[in-house]
Design a protein around this motif. Structure first.
Motif: not given
Length: 118
Positions: A19-22, A65-71, A79-93
């Motif tokens: 789960r990513l936060s920004c 697989r992914f769900t975006i939400s805001r507070d 960004l809730q990321m489930n069932s991650l795959k190798p191709e999801d690897a990256a720097v997220y902004y």
């Protein structure tokens, strides 16, 4: 001053979740749609998901697989990321978003690294 501070990345095995936060500047968050972008080595930065009010959009490869939400009270987008795959690897902004384009391209944060590997 526009600021974006991403967090929550890490190393996860294929099939795992993160789960990513920004946190964004209040002046930005209260006005604009928000988006999560990612950039893998050797590739261009791409929009992964965006949220405007109750409306969300996703690129095809992350749908279901992914769900975006805001507070809004916390000026934070997730960004809730489930069932991650190798191709999801990256720097997220994150950035404010306008139809798939970052509104503040000169104000990217440091991003958060997501590594998907067994």
């Amino acid at each position: 001053q526009v600021q974006f501070v991403e967090s929550g990345g890490g190393l996860v095995q294929p099939g795992g979740s993160l789960r990513l936060s920004c946190e964004a500047s209040r002046s930005v968050f209260s006005i604009f749609a928000m988006g999560w972008y990612r950039q893998a080595p050797g590739k261009q930065r791409e929009l992964v998901a965006a949220i405007s009010g109750a409306r969300t959009t996703y690129i095809d490869s992350v749908k279901g697989r992914f769900t975006i939400s805001r507070d809004n009270a916390k000026n934070t987008v997730y960004l809730q990321m489930n069932s991650l795959k190798p191709e999801d690897a990256a720097v997220y902004y994150c950035n404010a978003d306008n139809a798939g384009r970052p509104i503040f391209p000169a104000s990217w944060g440091r991003g958060t690294q997501v590594t998907v590997s067994s």
